[in-house]
Design an enzyme around this catalytic site. Structure first.
Site, PDB file in Angstrom:
ATOM      1  N   GLY A   1       0.831  -1.208   0.000  1.00  0.00           N
ATOM      2  CA  GLY A   1       0.000   0.000   0.000  1.00  0.00           C
ATOM      3  C   GLY A   1       0.867   1.260   0.000  1.00  0.00           C
TER       4      GLY A   1
ATOM      5  CG  ASP B   1      -6.199 -12.065   4.989  1.00  0.00           C
ATOM      6  OD1 ASP B   1      -6.359 -11.216   5.897  1.00  0.00           O
ATOM      7  OD2 ASP B   1      -7.107 -12.433   4.238  1.00  0.00           O
TER       8      ASP B   1
ATOM      9  CB  THR C   1      -7.942   7.198  10.318  1.00  0.00           C
ATOM     10  OG1 THR C   1      -8.729   8.198   9.691  1.00  0.00           O
ATOM     11  CG2 THR C   1      -8.910   6.186  10.932  1.00  0.00           C
ATOM     12  CG  ASP C   2      -8.845  12.141   9.785  1.00  0.00           C
ATOM     13  OD1 ASP C   2      -8.002  11.504   9.135  1.00  0.00           O
ATOM     14  OD2 ASP C   2      -9.921  12.534   9.290  1.00  0.00           O
TER      15      ASP C   2
ATOM     16  CE1 TYR D   1     -10.250   3.234   6.958  1.00  0.00           C
ATOM     17  CE2 TYR D   1     -10.619   5.530   7.564  1.00  0.00           C
ATOM     18  CZ  TYR D   1      -9.763   4.506   7.232  1.00  0.00           C
ATOM     19  OH  TYR D   1      -8.402   4.737   7.186  1.00  0.00           O
TER      20      TYR D   1
ATOM     21  CE  LYS E   1      -7.369   2.476  10.612  1.00  0.00           C
ATOM     22  NZ  LYS E   1      -6.269   1.565  10.168  1.00  0.00           N
TER      23      LYS E   1
ATOM     24  CD1 TRP F   1      -7.586  14.254   5.176  1.00  0.00           C
ATOM     25  CD2 TRP F   1      -7.105  16.185   4.135  1.00  0.00           C
ATOM     26  NE1 TRP F   1      -8.673  15.089   5.307  1.00  0.00           N
ATOM     27  CE2 TRP F   1      -8.404  16.282   4.683  1.00  0.00           C
ATOM     28  CE3 TRP F   1      -6.580  17.278   3.446  1.00  0.00           C
ATOM     29  CZ2 TRP F   1      -9.181  17.429   4.545  1.00  0.00           C
ATOM     30  CZ3 TRP F   1      -7.345  18.422   3.321  1.00  0.00           C
ATOM     31  CH2 TRP F   1      -8.632  18.493   3.863  1.00  0.00           C
TER      32      TRP F   1
END
Ligand code: NAP
Length: 282
Positions: free
Chosen positions: A10, A36, A101-102, A125, A129, A149
């Site tokens: 990624g 995985d 994440t935010d 999401y 998370k 971002w």
């Protein structure tokens, strides 16, 4: 330092693998095909075989809109897998650095979010998370790095999407101007992850680049650096409905990171210039 990177194909995974190599660390990168992260036995085997000092988990179900229609798959990858990784690390004496994440916040704040501010995800999401954070942090010594971002080589991202739409003769672009955040260039983030991994920091750390901007402002800077005169029109979030709600405010307080690292976070505009100069390939 011996490092094992999950999700190595990624955007962040690639940059993290490259940063570890640059530092002369012994690094193994596992893409989804190789391991995985929702498979407990595969995770346990991979960690036991590599015997790393540090595990950096860059694997996640990142297609935010798709998470709304595939909540169970999102929960396994984003919510359950970090716990499997943390437990495997505990058994092997490795430390886990896990990315978040935010989106764990509700996005209604008007000052930068601190690490211990109340969470309140508004999307599948974000909720999955957040579960991943909790499971990772249930094991002592784990570090969760929240960021936002991201752009860089190796996957779909805002900069490459905008660049493709800014080709000569392009139609005017409509870009959201009521969501504020801070772009983060993956190689800068990778450097931060390596620094934090080396420091032994645990708990939660916020990291994003400076300064804050809206998506519209970000698009204008991309156009400026590309030297294109394409018309860009500001629109509201309500004008471009999406399956998953986006946070209106994605600004994270990076003071803890700056104290731990002993340096300021980088300016995303510098990362943007490098990204555009290298045609997105690194
Ligand atoms: N992108 C952003 O703006 C952003 C912002 C804040 C936080 N983050 C977080 O940063 C981290 C890295 O994101 P990224 O931008 O590098 O995303 P990315 O480019 O989508 O990379 C995620 C990688 O994880 C892999 N993956 C998905 N499910 C997996 C599984 N079950 N087992 C193993 N690998 C799996 C994906 O493989 P496939 O492509 O084959 O599915 C992909 O290679 C994630 O934790 C993400 O939540 C991202």
């Amino acid at each position: 330092m011996k490092v094992l990177v999950f999700g190595a194909a990624g955007i962040v995974g690639r940059a993290t693998f490259a940063e570890a190599e640059r530092r002369g660390w012994t690094v193994t990168g596992l893409s989804r095909g190789a391991c995985d992260v929702t498979d407990a036995a595969a995770v346990a085997t991979a960690v036991a075989a590599a015997r790393p000092d540090l595990v950096i988990n860059c694997a996640a179900f990142t297609r935010v809109d798709l998470c709304e229609s595939e909540p169970e798959a999102a929960r396994l990858a984003n919510g359950v897998a970090p716990g499997l990784l943390a437990e495997a690390c505990a058994r092997s004496g490795a430390r886990l650095v896990h990315l978040s994440t935010d989106y764990v916040f509700d996005g209604t704040a008007r000052r930068p979010y601190l690490e211990d501010d109340p969470t309140g995800p508004r999307s599948v999401y974000g909720a999955t998370k957040l579960e991943g954070e909790r499971r990772a942090l249930a094991v002592d010594g784990s570090l969760v790095v929240r960021t936002s971002w991201i752009f860089g080589a190796g996957g779909p991202n805002f900069v490459d999407t905008m660049r493709a739409r800014m080709a000569p003769g392009a139609e005017p672009l409509r870009v959201v101007d009521d969501q504020t955040g801070a772009p983060t260039w993956a190689p800068f983030l990778a450097r931060a992850l390596a620094d934090l991994g080396e420091s032994g920091a645990a708990g939660i750390v916020h990291y994003q680049n400076r300064d804050t901007v809206t998506w519209y402002g970000f698009a204008r800077e991309i156009a400026r650096q590309l030297g294109t005169t394409v018309e860009i029109r500001p629109v509201t979030t309500a004008e471009v409905p999406r399956p998953a709600p986006r946070p209106a405010w994605s600004v994270l307080d990076v003071e803890r990171f700056e104290r731990l690292a002993g340096r300021r976070v980088e300016d995303w505009r510098a990362g943007l210039a490098e990204h555009l100069n290298t045609s997105g390939e690194r």
